[in-house]
Write a protein that holds these residues in place. Structure first.
Motif, short mmCIF file in Angstrom:
data_model
loop_
_atom_site.label_atom_id
_atom_site.label_comp_id
_atom_site.label_asym_id
_atom_site.label_seq_id
_atom_site.Cartn_x
_atom_site.Cartn_y
_atom_site.Cartn_z
N GLY A 227 60.93 85.00 10.01
CA GLY A 227 61.76 85.80 9.51
C GLY A 227 62.53 86.63 10.52
O GLY A 227 62.53 87.82 10.12
N ASN A 228 62.95 86.17 11.62
CA ASN A 228 63.53 86.91 12.76
C ASN A 228 64.20 85.89 13.49
O ASN A 228 64.30 84.81 13.37
N LEU A 229 65.07 86.49 14.37
CA LEU A 229 65.75 85.76 15.55
C LEU A 229 64.92 85.17 16.79
O LEU A 229 65.47 84.39 17.40
N GLU A 230 63.54 85.59 16.49
CA GLU A 230 62.82 84.92 17.74
C GLU A 230 62.28 83.46 17.48
O GLU A 230 62.57 82.98 16.57
N LYS A 231 61.75 82.92 18.46
CA LYS A 231 61.54 81.46 18.38
C LYS A 231 60.03 81.18 18.54
O LYS A 231 59.71 80.64 19.47
N TRP A 232 59.24 81.77 17.64
CA TRP A 232 57.73 81.49 17.47
C TRP A 232 57.60 80.18 17.15
O TRP A 232 58.25 79.51 16.25
N SER A 233 56.47 79.68 17.64
CA SER A 233 56.04 78.25 17.20
C SER A 233 54.53 78.26 17.48
O SER A 233 53.81 78.99 18.14
N ILE A 234 53.91 77.35 16.77
CA ILE A 234 52.34 77.04 16.85
C ILE A 234 52.06 75.60 17.57
O ILE A 234 52.59 74.63 17.08
N ARG A 235 51.01 75.56 18.31
CA ARG A 235 50.65 74.50 18.88
C ARG A 235 49.05 74.70 19.05
O ARG A 235 48.60 75.57 18.99
N ARG A 236 48.33 73.45 19.20
CA ARG A 236 46.99 73.59 19.49
C ARG A 236 46.69 73.85 20.86
O ARG A 236 47.58 73.52 22.12
N GLY A 237 45.69 74.30 21.29
CA GLY A 237 45.17 74.54 22.88
C GLY A 237 45.21 73.23 23.52
O GLY A 237 44.72 72.46 22.92
N ARG A 238 45.50 73.44 24.75
CA ARG A 238 45.68 72.14 25.64
C ARG A 238 44.33 71.77 26.38
O ARG A 238 44.30 70.91 27.06
N LEU A 239 43.32 72.86 26.41
CA LEU A 239 41.98 72.68 26.92
C LEU A 239 41.04 72.71 26.20
O LEU A 239 41.00 73.51 25.26
N HIS A 240 39.93 72.48 26.69
CA HIS A 240 38.49 72.50 26.18
C HIS A 240 37.52 73.24 27.22
O HIS A 240 37.84 73.08 28.50
N ARG A 241 36.59 73.77 26.64
CA ARG A 241 35.60 74.51 27.54
C ARG A 241 35.08 73.48 28.82
O ARG A 241 35.04 73.99 30.01
N ARG A 242 34.95 72.34 28.42
CA ARG A 242 34.38 71.35 29.46
C ARG A 242 35.61 70.89 30.54
O ARG A 242 35.32 70.66 31.55
N ASP A 243 36.73 71.23 30.25
CA ASP A 243 37.79 70.84 31.19
C ASP A 243 37.86 71.85 32.17
O ASP A 243 38.13 71.58 33.32
N LEU A 244 37.49 73.26 31.79
CA LEU A 244 37.41 74.20 32.78
C LEU A 244 36.13 74.08 33.71
O LEU A 244 36.33 74.26 34.96
N ALA A 245 34.90 73.59 33.13
CA ALA A 245 33.91 73.55 33.91
C ALA A 245 34.15 72.32 35.08
O ALA A 245 33.94 72.32 36.36
N CYS A 246 34.88 71.43 34.59
CA CYS A 246 35.60 70.01 35.48
C CYS A 246 36.07 70.72 36.65
O CYS A 246 35.92 70.45 37.82
#
Length: 251
Positions: A227-246
Motif C-alpha cells: 500500500g505504498n510506493l515502496e517495493k517490499w517483497s517476501i522470500r524464504r531464507g537462503r541459509l540453514h543453521r547447518r550451512d553456517l556450521a559448515c
C-alpha cells in the motif's frame, strides 16, 4: 529550509549519543534522532510512518504475550499494545522510555525494563509466544550481537508455537546478514521468511521465524506490504543453521 520546517521538542543525552526529538511542520509527525540517525518517525499518538513497523506488528498478530527488545520511540510497542497484546519492553537506554511516553504515546501501564537485551534473555525464565526485536543504533553490529549463543537463548524463551520477528539493517542486496541471523534464530524448529526491499542501500528488512509451514498473513499485512510506493517483497531464507556450521569449519 529543513531547519525552518521542523521544531525541536527536546534534546537528551542517551547512552549511544545525543538524542533530539523534532516535529515536522508539514505533517505533524515527530522524529527521534540518535547521534544524527533517524531511529523513529511517528505521529504524536505513536503511529509509525515506517512500513517495517507495520509489517512486524502484523507478523506477530497470532501472539498474545510478547517480549519487545528495543524501545526507541516505542512505536512498535505502541502498535502492539493497541492490538491488545500483553507486552514486556526491554531497552538499555532508560531515557528512551521517557521519550516514548512523552512524545510518542507509549501507554503508561506497560512493563519497561532497563537492561541490555542479551543480559535480560539470559537471566529471564519467562516464556513468550512472540519476541519482537528492534535494537540497533550508531555502531551496532548485528552479526556480532546476534551470535549462536544469543540466538539460542532467544529461541529458548519461546513458548510452544511461538515466533520471533526482527528488524535488521541491510547494507545492500548481497549483504548476508539477514540470512545468517535468521538461520541462527530459527535453529531446527522454525521456518524463515525475509521481507525486504531489494535495490535500496542501508535499508530495513524484517526477519520472520515462524512455526507455520506457510506464511498466512492477514489482509492488513498485505496492505502494509503493497500500500505504498515502496517495493517490499517476501522470500524464504537462503541459509540453514547447518550451512553456517559448515562455513565455519571450512574457513
Amino acid at each position: 529550509m529543513w531547519l525552518s520546517a521542523v521544531r525541536l521538542l527536546g534534546r537528551y543525552q542517551g547512552r549511544n549519543g545525543e538524542i533530539e526529538i523534532v516535529e515536522c511542520s508539514w505533517d505533524g509527525t515527530r522524529i527521534y534522532f540518535e547521534d544524527g540517525v533517524r531511529q523513529s518517525q511517528a505521529t504524536p499518538e505513536g503511529e509509525s510512518v515506517f512500513t517495517y513497523v507495520k509489517l512486524m506488528a502484523e507478523l506477530l498478530c497470532r501472539s498474545s504475550n510478547i517480549l519487545v527488545l528495543g524501545c526507541g520511540g516505542g512505536n512498535l510497542a505502541t502498535r502492539l499494545a493497541h492490538l491488545g497484546k500483553r507486552l514486556t519492553i526491554v531497552d538499555n537506554n532508560p531515557i528512551s522510555f521517557v521519550i516514548a511516553h512523552k512524545f510518542f504515546g507509549l501507554p503508561d501501564d506497560l512493563p519497561c525494563m532497563v537492561s541490555d537485551f542479551r543480559r535480560f534473555i539470559f537471566e529471564d525464565d519467562t516464556l513468550y509466544d512472540g519476541i519482537a526485536i528492534d535494537v540497533g543504533g550508531p555502531g551496532f553490529q548485528f552479526n556480532d550481537e546476534f551470535n549462536d549463543e544469543t540466538c539460542d537463548a532467544l529461541r529458548a524463551r519461546l513458548a510452544p508455537g511461538g515466533r520471533i520477528v526482527m528488524n535488521v539493517t541491510v547494507l545492500n542486496d548481497i549483504d548476508p546478514t539477514p540470512d545468517r541471523i535468521a538461520a541462527r534464530l530459527a535453529g531446527d524448529s522454525l521456518r524463515v521468511w525475509i521481507v525486504d526491499e531489494q535495490g535500496i542501500e542501508d535499508r530495513n528488512a524484517v526477519i520472520a521465524c515462524l512455526p507455520e509451514k506457510q506464511l498466512k498473513a492477514r489482509p492488513a499485512f498485505h496492505d502494509a506490504l503493497h500500500g505504498n510506493l515502496e517495493k517490499w517483497s517476501i522470500r524464504r531464507g537462503r541459509l540453514h543453521r547447518r550451512d553456517l556450521a559448515c562455513g565455519s569449519r571450512n574457513g
